[in-house]
Design a protein around this motif. Structure first.
Motif, PDB file in Angstrom:
ATOM      1  N   ALA A  68       9.385 -25.663   8.995  1.00 37.74           N
ATOM      2  CA  ALA A  68      10.452 -25.974   8.041  1.00 37.74           C
ATOM      3  C   ALA A  68      10.250 -27.292   7.318  1.00 37.74           C
ATOM      4  N   VAL A  69       9.713 -28.294   8.005  1.00 32.81           N
ATOM      5  CA  VAL A  69       9.599 -29.613   7.377  1.00 32.81           C
ATOM      6  C   VAL A  69       8.608 -29.583   6.213  1.00 32.81           C
ATOM      7  N   LEU A  70       7.597 -28.722   6.292  1.00 31.95           N
ATOM      8  CA  LEU A  70       6.592 -28.682   5.238  1.00 31.95           C
ATOM      9  C   LEU A  70       7.149 -28.183   3.910  1.00 31.95           C
ATOM     10  N   LEU A  71       8.268 -27.471   3.933  1.00 29.33           N
ATOM     11  CA  LEU A  71       8.837 -26.910   2.697  1.00 29.33           C
ATOM     12  C   LEU A  71       9.746 -27.889   1.963  1.00 29.33           C
ATOM     13  N   GLU A  72      10.033 -29.042   2.566  1.00 30.23           N
ATOM     14  CA  GLU A  72      11.037 -29.952   2.012  1.00 30.23           C
ATOM     15  C   GLU A  72      10.788 -30.319   0.549  1.00 30.23           C
ATOM     16  N   THR A  73       9.622 -30.830   0.253  1.00 27.39           N
ATOM     17  CA  THR A  73       9.388 -31.386  -1.084  1.00 27.39           C
ATOM     18  C   THR A  73       9.392 -30.312  -2.157  1.00 27.39           C
ATOM     19  N   VAL A  74       8.710 -29.207  -1.920  1.00 26.79           N
ATOM     20  CA  VAL A  74       8.640 -28.188  -2.963  1.00 26.79           C
ATOM     21  C   VAL A  74      10.009 -27.566  -3.217  1.00 26.79           C
ATOM     22  N   LEU A  75      10.808 -27.377  -2.170  1.00 23.18           N
ATOM     23  CA  LEU A  75      12.145 -26.833  -2.370  1.00 23.18           C
ATOM     24  C   LEU A  75      13.033 -27.800  -3.145  1.00 23.18           C
ATOM     25  N   LEU A  76      12.983 -29.069  -2.785  1.00 24.60           N
ATOM     26  CA  LEU A  76      13.786 -30.056  -3.511  1.00 24.60           C
ATOM     27  C   LEU A  76      13.335 -30.175  -4.962  1.00 24.60           C
ATOM     28  N   SER A  77      12.050 -30.129  -5.192  1.00 27.26           N
ATOM     29  CA  SER A  77      11.527 -30.233  -6.546  1.00 27.26           C
ATOM     30  C   SER A  77      12.071 -29.112  -7.430  1.00 27.26           C
ATOM     31  N   ILE A  78      12.032 -27.900  -6.921  1.00 31.10           N
ATOM     32  CA  ILE A  78      12.505 -26.744  -7.699  1.00 31.10           C
ATOM     33  C   ILE A  78      14.012 -26.790  -7.875  1.00 31.10           C
TER      34      ILE A  78
END
Length: 430
Positions: free
Chosen positions: A119-129
């Motif tokens: 789950a932690v690896l998805l943080e940046t790309v999800l926030l960016s979108i």
């Protein structure tokens, strides 16, 4: 060129992973949530957009040989972490507000449940979108609300990054824009596109009449002629002369748009072109659109102010760990408590409380269990990913219809463009 989205992230996501793998905590079951602590200053509601793009990003988040090569060459992580990443696949669950829904402070827009490592690896790309697309959709919603039944056309591609332009066109369509000038948005997402000519086309020809005749000969009398390259009144006269009273539309891109639209409307009617539409452009925002409500305008072309979020280019969403596996295997609520950046621990559920008439009254967030529906309420979280499989795909038109319905159920104050507080309160239930 790889399609992987795995490098659309921050370096520290991977160093956290490495340290957690070393400590033996990476596999702890965890719950992350993406949410806003507040709305952009002065806004009364926000709009969720980018959900479909986020699901694509999750699906394409993998560490192939090319991606691993970048990490290895840069010594971003150690060999053990590279080996773990080579087998990475998100196998968790994601729940979220569906695309087009409106949101308020602390709305749990996305809930990601998996191991910490996944789950932690998805943080940046999800926030960016989410931060980008929701900012555009929130501005677009205010613009389409101000425009009423008059269509808005997205035309901001030349005012932002080329990839941001595609995402902006998609988000604007979700929030009610009729079409876009961006052809990549048409290719990727099926957004309707429109466009005819710019001032350069007129300047290319020896006379304005030659330009109009060339455009009408190629595109037909229903085309839109740009009439403010030289003298507007003369251009309108020439346009009707060339295309006939069935001329589709004229576009005004400069000057006092309200006064000019009135003058052009009178002239078109006098020339018998009573069905010719008037489209206005030129750095419009929701306030300019509202100011033109009484003018004889038939459509608005919006660019710069849309793709910059009309003064709020991001939503300030955050992605926080709110629960994790405890020593006995139970789920333990965790929260950040530093001043001004408080998060609320525990897995969240949400519903939109409505009165008997269907008007929204509150955003009700339950912690640990869903709030009770009194019969008039509406649950907000839907399954998006189940055990790593995407289950929340839908058409863009479905998201568009949802937004119009969600906006319509808000109190009337939501339509005000003046600065204000969120139009409904967020209530947390322990």
């Amino acid at each position: 060129m790889t399609r992987s989205t795995a490098l659309l992230t921050d370096h520290y996501e991977l160093t956290m992973l490495q340290a957690a793998l070393s400590a033996g905590t990476a596999q702890r079951r965890s719950v992350f949530e993406l949410f806003p602590r507040r709305l952009p200053e002065g806004r009364r509601y926000g709009v969720v957009a980018g959900v479909g793009r986020a699901l694509e990003a999750i699906e394409e988040f993998c560490f192939d040989d090319e991606v691993l090569g970048v990490l290895d060459a840069g010594r971003v992580v150690d060999e053990a972490t590279l080996a773990w990443l080579a087998d990475y696949r998100f196998d968790g669950d994601v729940w979220g507000y569906p695309e087009g829904e409106v949101y308020f402070p602390y709305s749990p827009l996305l809930r990601v449940e998996a191991t910490f490592a996944e789950a932690v690896l998805l943080e940046t790309v999800l926030l960016s979108i989410y931060n980008h697309d929701s900012a555009i959709a929130s501005a677009a919603s205010r613009m389409t609300a101000a425009a009423g039944d008059r269509p808005c056309i997205e035309m901001g591609s030349r005012r932002t990054h080329e990839e941001a332009a595609v995402a902006a066109a998609r988000a604007a369509y979700v929030a009610g824009f009729a079409s876009s000038s961006n052809l990549a948005a048409r290719q990727r997402y099926g957004v309707p596109t429109a466009g005819t000519s710019a001032h350069s086309f007129t300047l290319l020809h020896d006379t304005e009449e030659d330009a109009f005749r060339a455009q009408v000969a190629s595109l037909g009398a229903d085309t839109t002629l740009l009439v403010d390259t030289y003298d507007i009144a003369e251009a309108v006269r020439l346009g009707v002369e060339v295309a006939g009273p069935g001329l589709g539309a004229v576009r005004i891109d400069s000057g006092d748009l309200g006064d000019l639209a009135s003058q052009v409307r009178d002239q078109l009617d006098a020339l018998g072109a009573t069905g010719t539409r008037i489209v206005v452009t030129s750095d419009l925002d929701e306030y300019a659109i509202a100011a033109l409500a009484s003018a004889p305008v038939d459509g608005y072309g919006v660019g710069t102010q849309l793709v910059t979020g009309s003064g709020h280019p991001t939503c300030g969403f955050v992605y926080k760990l709110v629960a994790r596996e405890g020593p006995d295997g139970e789920l333990v609520a965790v929260a950040k408590t530093s001043p001004d950046k408080v998060s609320i621990g525990g897995r969240k559920f949400a519903l939109r409380r409505r009165d008997a008439r269907g008007v929204a009254e509150a955003e009700v967030v339950g912690i640990g269990e869903p709030p009770l529906d009194d019969g008039d309420d509406r649950s907000l979280l839907v399954p998006l990913v189940r055990e790593g499989e995407i289950v929340g795909r839908e058409t863009l038109d479905a998201a568009r219809d949802r937004h119009l319905a969600a906006r319509a159920e808000l109190p009337l104050d939501a339509r005000k463009l003046s600065r204000g507080e969120p139009v409904i309160d967020t209530v947390h239930l322990d």
